[in-house]
Design a protein around this motif. Sequence first.
Motif, PDB file in Angstrom:
ATOM      1  N   PRO B   3      -6.301 -18.467  -2.049  1.00 56.73           N
ATOM      2  CA  PRO B   3      -6.126 -17.190  -2.757  1.00 56.73           C
ATOM      3  C   PRO B   3      -5.468 -16.135  -1.854  1.00 56.73           C
ATOM      4  CG  PRO B   3      -8.408 -17.477  -2.075  1.00 56.73           C
ATOM      5  CD  PRO B   3      -7.704 -18.754  -1.733  1.00 56.73           C
ATOM      6  N   VAL B   5      -5.750 -12.753  -0.203  1.00 55.53           N
ATOM      7  CA  VAL B   5      -6.864 -11.872   0.130  1.00 55.53           C
ATOM      8  C   VAL B   5      -6.301 -10.498   0.489  1.00 55.53           C
ATOM      9  CG1 VAL B   5      -8.835 -11.481   1.660  1.00 55.53           C
ATOM     10  CG2 VAL B   5      -8.270 -13.807   0.933  1.00 55.53           C
ATOM     11  N   GLN B 100     -12.446 -10.368  -8.147  1.00 60.02           N
ATOM     12  CA  GLN B 100     -11.889 -11.706  -7.994  1.00 60.02           C
ATOM     13  C   GLN B 100     -11.069 -12.032  -9.235  1.00 60.02           C
ATOM     14  OE1 GLN B 100     -15.478 -14.019  -7.326  1.00 60.02           O
ATOM     15  NE2 GLN B 100     -16.276 -12.403  -5.988  1.00 60.02           N
ATOM     16  N   LEU B 112      -8.296 -12.220  -4.174  1.00 59.41           N
ATOM     17  CA  LEU B 112      -9.575 -11.613  -3.833  1.00 59.41           C
ATOM     18  C   LEU B 112      -9.275 -10.197  -3.353  1.00 59.41           C
ATOM     19  CD1 LEU B 112     -12.650 -12.105  -3.319  1.00 59.41           C
ATOM     20  CD2 LEU B 112     -12.018 -12.716  -0.981  1.00 59.41           C
ATOM     21  N   LEU B 114     -10.740  -7.210  -1.752  1.00 59.29           N
ATOM     22  CA  LEU B 114     -11.915  -6.744  -1.001  1.00 59.29           C
ATOM     23  C   LEU B 114     -11.912  -5.221  -1.023  1.00 59.29           C
ATOM     24  CD1 LEU B 114     -11.665  -9.267   1.954  1.00 59.29           C
ATOM     25  CD2 LEU B 114     -13.386  -9.265   0.142  1.00 59.29           C
TER      26      LEU B 114
END
Lengths: 344, 344
Positions: B3, B5, B100, B112, B114
């Motif tokens: 993925p 990030v 997500q 993702l 964050l």
Amino acid sequence: MAPHVYTLKDIYQVTATPEFKKNLLQGIKDGFVAFHQGQFYAAPIQTLGAPPAPPLGLTTDAAYAAQTCVKSGYFLGRDYYVIKVASGGAPWPRNSGSMQVYSQTTGELEALLLDEGILTEWRTAAVGALVVQQWMHGWKLQFASSSPPTTVSCIGMLGTGIQARYQLYMMEQVLECRTVRVWGRTPHHVQQYQQDMEQRGWQVQVVSTPEELNDCPVIVTTTNARTSLLPYRPSRSRRLVVCIGADAPGKQELDPEWFTHADTLISDVVTQSQERGEFQHVPQQECTEIVALGAVLQDTKEERLSETTVSAQLTLFDSSGTAVQDCVVAEMVYQSLRQCHQSS
Amino acid sequence: MAPHVYTLKDIYQVTATPEFKKNLLQGIKDGFVAFHQGQFYAAPIQTLGAPPAPPLGLTTDAAYAAQTCVKSGYFLGRDYYVIKVASGGAPWPRNSGSMQVYSQTTGELEALLLDEGILTEWRTAAVGALVVQQWMHGWKLQFASSSPPTTVSCIGMLGTGIQARYQLYMMEQVLECRTVRVWGRTPHHVQQYQQDMEQRGWQVQVVSTPEELNDCPVIVTTTNARTSLLPYRPSRSRRLVVCIGADAPGKQELDPEWFTHADTLISDVVTQSQERGEFQHVPQQECTEIVALGAVLQDTKEERLSETTVSAQLTLFDSSGTAVQDCVVAEMVYQSLRQCHQSS
């Protein structure tokens, strides 16, 4: 702080170790006892792409084949909480998912295990093997001990998918038996399964109807069927059926006649098994009590297990999967990975 | 495929752009209409660390202060589904979380984000601003148009936390008003809030009791209180109270007397607001109907809004937060990030 991100390659380093399966069995066992004692909280499961939710995916012919589950929970007073995402089913090219380990102390995401669903395979298979192990020993196994492997004549396997493989990987830990009798719907999947399991040292007997699995003392069902596949046939032997496949409303693998003949019904989570497990199909008039696996393990520990459970001629176990297992495996793997990376 | 990030630093690149707030408002508005039309599925929320779940954290005095919510959902037939984790509350040092983004086509985690909880702040604040905007225009705003900013004399703010800031950031998009009257429990938090908002160009009036917010035509409540803080006082002006703080069973900010005097109750998700929003405290004998925000927006679009809603002297809006907002903001931000990274 940025989370540690571990890929499948990292995770394989842990799952390939000789102690992984033994520790997982013990962890899952302890986890279910703690759960039964109120020391674990499992949030209601989120299911995307299965009823009552609408189908996922961009094509309508894929309706209800692909599904994603979110399972979350935590042991009270321990270090972490875990959120697990697992997805799979046609038309998606493969299973995927992640296990997310968060700190109970700070709330932060500490580790993201990009396991592509394999930790879910392991923790699901571990419950199957644990139940077989306990059942084999008449539920009388000394609780804390690691048990000697024992044996049965063969394992009956309904289905030839990934979980049908992992079930055998975990059974190797608790059984000396290396004979599997398998039925699957799709001939080339059956062939592939036979080839893979033979390479691993299993003797594989392919049968042409599910009914022929009835002679096996242990039958494991691992399909994603939505209609009964396995007919009931009487047997003179003591039998255990481990129902793995049904994990959402509408899924079903057993002919409900099995419930009429069962002496003991055990499930990982009682209410959940009645809502989304195989036990959603227990006929309403059937009054066999469903016992929680954690209660059985607890009673085994305290040597006050009911005679019905011990001497049952036919035991059905239903696993629809719980965050307990996800927490156990995620914490275990994360801990090992940290040790690996510190020492390397 | 691994993925993408994205860290908070990446995400700031998107949220700092001039068009972010405008697009978010429009996306949230369209999202709620789609939700009302059955084009969005929101899974039941998982709440960890709030009743009926046991407390998170290793110390018992932290009981029920820290909480994590998992909200998941998807627009039918669109590209993605989103799982959102947001956590915060004492004794955790700060909010954290992630959004997500998974593909509906492959099931895989594509991105993702964050975001440490800030996308939840934005999407929550966007609903507050959207409701204020629509209410200000007598719910008669041409649906698809971007509206001219309008004004009120002041905004009353209960609470001085992060969301109390984001509410103003979003209000700047829809109101010319730059006066906030604020009450907070902890003097040094109030001071810090005053300083921060003044630096941003707001005139901040600190009041010593919540009651003094009653004169404001728009009041926004943003605390995590578990007991009523804001008493009802009559007013001759048309008023709107936006209830943001209550998002779990047991949370409460308003004196229930407000419900006795309200002409219109609107909530983001009707049943959810009765279970975990401020509207869980609507007295049982009270028979004011709760209207879904999506229905109001839809009716606005079709110019068939009820006279009660339009002419209400006192309107209460309750937001307990839904996956619709998470999907909208996560998809929007991910799309922008992909474009940034492709072009850079």
